[in-house]
Design a protein around this motif. Structure first.
Motif, short mmCIF file in Angstrom:
data_model
loop_
_atom_site.label_atom_id
_atom_site.label_comp_id
_atom_site.label_asym_id
_atom_site.label_seq_id
_atom_site.Cartn_x
_atom_site.Cartn_y
_atom_site.Cartn_z
N GLU A 172 20.51 4.30 20.93
CA GLU A 172 20.48 2.86 21.19
C GLU A 172 21.85 2.21 21.02
OE1 GLU A 172 17.49 0.62 19.20
OE2 GLU A 172 15.83 1.81 20.02
N LYS A 217 23.96 0.34 24.05
CA LYS A 217 24.26 -1.09 24.08
C LYS A 217 25.65 -1.33 24.65
CE LYS A 217 21.20 -2.36 20.24
NZ LYS A 217 21.11 -2.81 18.82
N ASN A 242 26.60 -2.90 28.46
CA ASN A 242 27.49 -4.07 28.54
C ASN A 242 28.65 -3.83 29.51
OD1 ASN A 242 26.03 -5.67 26.76
ND2 ASN A 242 27.14 -4.93 24.96
N PHE A 302 14.30 -1.77 22.15
CA PHE A 302 15.53 -2.27 22.75
C PHE A 302 15.49 -2.19 24.27
CE2 PHE A 302 19.51 -0.59 24.65
CZ PHE A 302 20.22 -1.78 24.71
N TYR A 303 15.04 -1.05 24.81
CA TYR A 303 15.09 -0.83 26.25
C TYR A 303 14.09 -1.73 26.98
CZ TYR A 303 17.64 3.23 24.63
OH TYR A 303 18.55 4.04 24.00
N LYS A 306 12.89 -4.63 25.97
CA LYS A 306 13.36 -6.02 25.91
C LYS A 306 14.56 -6.24 26.83
CE LYS A 306 11.75 -6.84 21.18
NZ LYS A 306 12.15 -7.13 19.77
N PHE A 307 15.43 -5.24 26.92
CA PHE A 307 16.61 -5.36 27.79
C PHE A 307 16.19 -5.54 29.25
CE2 PHE A 307 19.76 -3.39 30.58
CZ PHE A 307 20.91 -4.09 30.24
N GLN A 311 14.58 -8.85 30.77
CA GLN A 311 15.47 -9.97 31.11
C GLN A 311 16.23 -9.74 32.42
OE1 GLN A 311 17.98 -10.73 27.68
NE2 GLN A 311 16.30 -10.33 26.26
N CYS A 312 15.95 -8.61 33.07
CA CYS A 312 16.67 -8.27 34.30
C CYS A 312 15.86 -8.65 35.54
CB CYS A 312 16.98 -6.77 34.32
SG CYS A 312 18.01 -6.21 32.93
N CYS A 367 20.87 -6.24 36.19
CA CYS A 367 20.98 -6.92 34.90
C CYS A 367 22.33 -7.60 34.78
CB CYS A 367 20.80 -5.93 33.75
SG CYS A 367 19.25 -4.98 33.84
#
Length: 552
Positions: free
Chosen positions: A498, A502, A506, A525-526, A528-529, A532-533, A551
């Motif tokens: 993770e 990150k 980015n 994490f994945y 939730k990431f 938002q895409c 994303c």
């Protein structure tokens, strides 16, 4: 059994072999499968091939013969030859009936279906050389003095070649040596032991000499890289026992209860006939679970060594108990067991069609908690670094099938007079179990087809000129993306990655491809990431989805 019936059975079995494997011939290569195929395109890949030289040379030859798109024909053809050798070896040791049953178990076992289509050596090539060495060993023991020398030379060559393919062939060599010592230990006392010891010494010298020769003339091989790779499994960094359990369970799933249940009925005479197979099993289990740490390797691939000995043992066991099945009037002798077998099998297969939960592979604690608390109505993702691409099978179906066979086998163990009838039911359950696995792997008509979703997703990416780089989940479709020059890397959903991911996310300027098997954990994490895409494309096949994300 008359010759005509025997011939038709033999032809029928190999027709079954092809029917169960040909639908998977063009499944997309996954992770190590793709790397092996891609690396086979050239001789100059010393940084990739970290095994004895004949592995790369055989892969390179297969690439030239079959090409990139049909590369799975290579293990398929070798596996077909392995089946013939299995039949020949078991027939010599246990008789024709046992040989036919062993061949049937070998063909129907899903683990072998997977291995016979995997572009690697553990599923087809190593088993082939193991059986070839056992055949030569048997001929050496049973021949006259003059002919024995010829078979000894063949045995020597086969073992040398197998060991030059992969170092784990030492298990086959060790099993044959141990069997020979157990058989002849009295005769080898004193001076008669000298030829045996000398032969081992000559073998060792010849092997080392050949390694240095290949290193001198073949650019893709170095002894240092081979030894460095082998040292990775020394266990110095500590074992990941959770991973060992998971990979071991996967091997049990793939073997199926059909290959494991007959072990309960092994008799002394079967052990004596097939002792080299039992020794091979023992050495292999010690090698992979005790002596070395394979928790960070593809343990589920290495455990394919189990298939051949278990098929030989299981076939010999079934032949002895179900000898009446070779008679003409099978229906009159086994009417009730056949009906019960069909009913139980249909009931178990039906489980696959009821709604199941699709849960994430990580965190593993959720999967184990559900399994321990009887919440079995969930789909189990089956994938791996050396393949397959990924498919789902009902955990409820898996566990109930295994429990059913286990209970029936225990009853048959104590009720000898019921044993033939009960094992007929076990046969039906075991066959249906393997057919479900094979169908989901090759076609995915129940829970979804990852190859179908991948194909649709790749088609979209090909047509979108604005997409230049793709980061793919679990390295799915790496070969497809590389072919269109849009492969931008990979990411895994394991928790230990993770922090690194990150930073990677980015700094990445491209799109993400997620063929969602195993399922991504929504609250992690994945999940939730990606929530938002923007979803640029979506395809689905039952429980398997494929998405392309942009994303910001």
């Amino acid at each position: 059994m008359n010759t005509k019936k025997y011939t038709w059975l033999f032809v029928g079995l190999f027709t079954l072999f092809l029917v169960m494997r040909l639908p998977g011939l063009h499944i997309p290569y996954h992770q190590d499968e793709w790397k092996n195929v891609a690396a086979s395109a050239t001789d100059d890949t010393g940084s990739y091939w970290a095994h004895p030289p004949l592995m790369q040379m055989s892969f390179r030859t297969a690439y030239i013969v079959f090409g990139q798109d049909n590369y799975r024909l290579f293990p398929l053809v070798v596996s077909l030859a392995t089946g013939i050798l299995l039949f020949a070896v078991v027939r010599r040791r246990s008789g024709q009936g046992a040989a036919l049953w062993s061949l049937f178990l070998f063909i129907i076992c899903f683990y072998n279906i997977l291995g016979s289509l995997m572009p690697d050596v553990d599923g087809a090539i190593i088993p082939f050389f193991f059986l070839a060495s056992v055949y030569a060993y048997d001929m050496y023991l049973s021949s006259s003095e003059m002919v024995r020398r010829r078979w000894f030379v063949w045995l020597f060559i086969i073992c040398l070649v197998g060991f030059l393919v992969k170092l784990n062939f030492i298990l086959a060599i060790g099993a044959i040596i141990a069997d020979y010592l157990l058989t002849n230990w009295r005769a080898l006392r004193g001076r008669p032991a000298f030829p045996f010891v000398a032969s081992l010494g000559i073998f060792g010298v010849a092997y080392v000499a050949l390694l240095y020769l290949f290193q001198a003339i073949y650019p893709g091989f170095t002894i240092a890289s081979m030894l460095g790779h082998a040292n990775q499994f020394s266990g110095e960094t500590g074992r990941n026992y959770t991973q060992i359990i998971v990979q071991g369970l996967k091997a049990v799933y793939y073997l199926s209860p059909l290959l494991l249940a007959p072990l309960l009925f092994v008799k002394k005479e079967i052990f004596v006939k097939l002792r080299v197979f039992f020794i091979y099993l023992l050495f292999g289990l010690l090698f992979y679970f005790v002596l070395f740490d394979f928790s960070r390797g593809a343990l589920d691939k290495y455990l394919m060594f189990l298939i051949v000995p278990l098929a030989a043992i299981g076939g010999t066991v079934l032949s002895g108990i179900l000898s009446k099945l070779e008679q003409k009037d099978i229906w009159s002798s086994f009417k009730l067991p056949i009906v019960m077998g069909v009913i139980v099998s249909v009931a178990l297969v039906w489980i696959n069609f009821i709604p199941h939960d699709v849960i994430a592979l990580y965190p593993k604690s959720e999967w184990f908690a559900r399994a321990l608390h009887g919440q079995w109505k969930m789909l189990t993702p089956l994938t791996g670094g050396s393949g397959p691409l990924g498919f789902y099978v009902s955990f409820l179906f898996i566990i109930l099938s295994n429990i059913t066979v286990f209970v029936l086998a225990v009853v048959a163990f104590f009720k000898k007079e019921w044993r033939p009838a009960i094992l007929v039911v076990v046969l039906f359950v075991g066959i249906s179990y393997n057919l479900v696995f094979a169908e989901e792997y090759t076609l995915g008509m129940i829970n979804g087809s990852a190859p179908t979703v991948l194909e649709q997703t790749i088609d979209f990416i090909v047509k979108e000129d604005s997409i230049k780089q793709v980061l793919t989940y679990n390295d799915i479709g790496a070969g497809n993306l590389s072919a269109i020059k849009k492969y931008g890397g990979r990411f895994y959903a394991a928790p230990q990655y993770e922090e690194g991911h990150k930073d990677k996310f980015n700094n990445f300027d491209g799109v993400y491809m997620v063929i969602d098997v195993p399922h991504l954990y929504e609250q992690g994490f994945y999940g939730k990431f990606f929530s938002q895409c923007k979803v640029l494309f979506e395809a689905s096949s039952y429980s398997i989805t494929g998405r392309v994300y942009k994303c910001l």
